[in-house]
Design a protein around this motif. Structure first.
Motif, PDB file in Angstrom:
ATOM      1  N   ALA A  22      32.373   9.813 -12.062  1.00 43.14           N
ATOM      2  CA  ALA A  22      32.263   8.490 -11.429  1.00 43.14           C
ATOM      3  C   ALA A  22      33.637   8.105 -10.892  1.00 43.14           C
ATOM      4  O   ALA A  22      34.663   8.500 -11.451  1.00 43.14           O
ATOM      5  CB  ALA A  22      31.783   7.446 -12.431  1.00 43.14           C
ATOM      6  N   TRP A  31      31.949   2.342  -5.244  1.00 47.71           N
ATOM      7  CA  TRP A  31      32.019   2.767  -6.649  1.00 47.71           C
ATOM      8  C   TRP A  31      30.732   3.520  -6.909  1.00 47.71           C
ATOM      9  O   TRP A  31      29.646   2.951  -6.861  1.00 47.71           O
ATOM     10  CB  TRP A  31      32.120   1.543  -7.534  1.00 47.71           C
ATOM     11  CG  TRP A  31      32.470   1.796  -8.956  1.00 47.71           C
ATOM     12  CD1 TRP A  31      32.163   2.874  -9.728  1.00 47.71           C
ATOM     13  CD2 TRP A  31      33.214   0.912  -9.790  1.00 47.71           C
ATOM     14  NE1 TRP A  31      32.660   2.716 -10.989  1.00 47.71           N
ATOM     15  CE2 TRP A  31      33.313   1.521 -11.052  1.00 47.71           C
ATOM     16  CE3 TRP A  31      33.784  -0.348  -9.604  1.00 47.71           C
ATOM     17  CZ2 TRP A  31      33.972   0.909 -12.117  1.00 47.71           C
ATOM     18  CZ3 TRP A  31      34.434  -0.936 -10.655  1.00 47.71           C
ATOM     19  CH2 TRP A  31      34.525  -0.310 -11.903  1.00 47.71           C
ATOM     20  N   THR A  32      30.838   4.808  -7.192  1.00 50.69           N
ATOM     21  CA  THR A  32      29.647   5.626  -7.309  1.00 50.69           C
ATOM     22  C   THR A  32      29.763   6.641  -8.438  1.00 50.69           C
ATOM     23  O   THR A  32      30.855   7.006  -8.839  1.00 50.69           O
ATOM     24  CB  THR A  32      29.324   6.354  -5.978  1.00 50.69           C
ATOM     25  OG1 THR A  32      28.071   7.005  -6.085  1.00 50.69           O
ATOM     26  CG2 THR A  32      30.412   7.334  -5.592  1.00 50.69           C
ATOM     27  N   GLN A  73      27.254   8.508 -11.948  1.00 57.99           N
ATOM     28  CA  GLN A  73      26.513   8.204 -13.166  1.00 57.99           C
ATOM     29  C   GLN A  73      25.400   7.180 -12.932  1.00 57.99           C
ATOM     30  O   GLN A  73      25.153   6.298 -13.733  1.00 57.99           O
ATOM     31  CB  GLN A  73      27.455   7.740 -14.269  1.00 57.99           C
ATOM     32  CG  GLN A  73      28.476   8.776 -14.666  1.00 57.99           C
ATOM     33  CD  GLN A  73      29.440   8.302 -15.717  1.00 57.99           C
ATOM     34  OE1 GLN A  73      29.793   7.129 -15.788  1.00 57.99           O
ATOM     35  NE2 GLN A  73      29.885   9.224 -16.543  1.00 57.99           N
ATOM     36  N   ASP A  89      25.291   4.792 -10.738  1.00 56.49           N
ATOM     37  CA  ASP A  89      25.738   3.542 -10.113  1.00 56.49           C
ATOM     38  C   ASP A  89      26.145   3.794  -8.673  1.00 56.49           C
ATOM     39  O   ASP A  89      26.654   4.857  -8.334  1.00 56.49           O
ATOM     40  CB  ASP A  89      26.952   2.966 -10.855  1.00 56.49           C
ATOM     41  CG  ASP A  89      26.615   2.477 -12.240  1.00 56.49           C
ATOM     42  OD1 ASP A  89      25.485   1.995 -12.437  1.00 56.49           O
ATOM     43  OD2 ASP A  89      27.482   2.569 -13.122  1.00 56.49           O
ATOM     44  N   SER A  90      25.944   2.811  -7.841  1.00 58.32           N
ATOM     45  CA  SER A  90      26.399   2.868  -6.466  1.00 58.32           C
ATOM     46  C   SER A  90      26.574   1.431  -5.987  1.00 58.32           C
ATOM     47  O   SER A  90      25.597   0.733  -5.722  1.00 58.32           O
ATOM     48  CB  SER A  90      25.406   3.626  -5.596  1.00 58.32           C
ATOM     49  OG  SER A  90      25.996   3.997  -4.380  1.00 58.32           O
ATOM     50  N   MET A  91      27.838   0.982  -5.956  1.00 65.42           N
ATOM     51  CA  MET A  91      28.144  -0.398  -5.568  1.00 65.42           C
ATOM     52  C   MET A  91      29.166  -0.377  -4.436  1.00 65.42           C
ATOM     53  O   MET A  91      30.081   0.451  -4.430  1.00 65.42           O
ATOM     54  CB  MET A  91      28.721  -1.176  -6.753  1.00 65.42           C
ATOM     55  CG  MET A  91      27.796  -1.245  -7.946  1.00 65.42           C
ATOM     56  SD  MET A  91      28.560  -2.090  -9.365  1.00 65.42           S
ATOM     57  CE  MET A  91      29.724  -0.855  -9.928  1.00 65.42           C
ATOM     58  N   HIS A 110      24.538  -3.378  -4.166  1.00 65.11           N
ATOM     59  CA  HIS A 110      24.107  -2.190  -4.906  1.00 65.11           C
ATOM     60  C   HIS A 110      23.247  -1.326  -3.993  1.00 65.11           C
ATOM     61  O   HIS A 110      22.489  -1.818  -3.171  1.00 65.11           O
ATOM     62  CB  HIS A 110      23.292  -2.575  -6.139  1.00 65.11           C
ATOM     63  CG  HIS A 110      24.127  -3.231  -7.202  1.00 65.11           C
ATOM     64  ND1 HIS A 110      24.709  -2.532  -8.229  1.00 65.11           N
ATOM     65  CD2 HIS A 110      24.503  -4.520  -7.374  1.00 65.11           C
ATOM     66  CE1 HIS A 110      25.398  -3.343  -8.986  1.00 65.11           C
ATOM     67  NE2 HIS A 110      25.286  -4.565  -8.496  1.00 65.11           N
ATOM     68  N   SER A 163      20.528   1.888  -4.408  1.00 69.71           N
ATOM     69  CA  SER A 163      19.790   2.715  -5.378  1.00 69.71           C
ATOM     70  C   SER A 163      19.163   3.893  -4.638  1.00 69.71           C
ATOM     71  O   SER A 163      18.723   3.774  -3.517  1.00 69.71           O
ATOM     72  CB  SER A 163      18.730   1.894  -6.083  1.00 69.71           C
ATOM     73  OG  SER A 163      17.880   1.273  -5.154  1.00 69.71           O
TER      74      SER A 163
END
Length: 171
Positions: free
Chosen positions: A123, A140-141, A143, A145-147, A168, A170
């Motif tokens: 990550a 921020w990506t 595990q 997560d993708s923000m 976010h 998904s």
């Protein structure tokens, strides 16, 4: 920017003292400022202009130990350290090999450059550069997560007190 850095340091120090055994490897800490020459070298390495707030941050403290848990926010000097630069490059390559950037809603021509990577390389935070000014500059990506964050200040506000709500994405 100094006020934002100060608040981030207060938050990280409180978290460190509340939950961590005293270990110098995990202690949040500021670093000496990056020089203008180092900032130009980092821009060349990143193949993109630095986000203005990230540039200002690096001119005050060239990275930050303990930015998110025990992982640093990478600065210019980190790219001289083979362990940190290797982990950052590996993370970037994994992201690019995992699938087209368009699947994450990014233009195909987007340049990505890591500014934060966890110890496992699973990550991290990528600085983005593309021709669409309205799109975010930080991703921020990993595990699951993708923000996305518009500015470096938004990213720091999110990690400090949650006052910014990222977009976010998904799968």
């Amino acid at each position: 920017m100094w006020m934002l850095i100060g608040e981030l340091m207060r938050t990280r120090t409180r978290e460190y003292l509340a939950s961590s055994p005293l270990s110098p490897d995990e202690m949040p800490g500021l670093r000496p400022p990056a020089t203008p020459a180092q900032l130009r070298e980092l821009e060349a390495l990143a193949s993109q202009p630095l986000d203005p707030e990230y540039r200002r941050f690096l001119s005050l403290t060239d990275g930050l130990d303990g930015f998110h848990y025990t992982m640093p926010l990478l600065g210019c000097r980190d790219w001289e350290n083979p362990e940190r630069s290797g982990l950052g490059s590996m993370f970037r390559n994994i992201v690019l090999e995992t699938g087209p950037l368009t699947e994450a809603g990014l233009p195909e021509e987007t340049h990505v450059f890591p500014i934060h990577v966890n110890a496992e390389g699973s990550a991290g935070i990528l600085m983005l550069h593309h021709s669409h000014d309205a799109l975010e500059r930080f991703w921020w990506t990993g595990q699951g997560d993708s923000m996305f964050f518009h500015t470096f200040r938004d990213l720091v506000a999110y990690t400090t007190d949650g006052s910014y709500s990222p977009r976010h994405f998904s799968d």
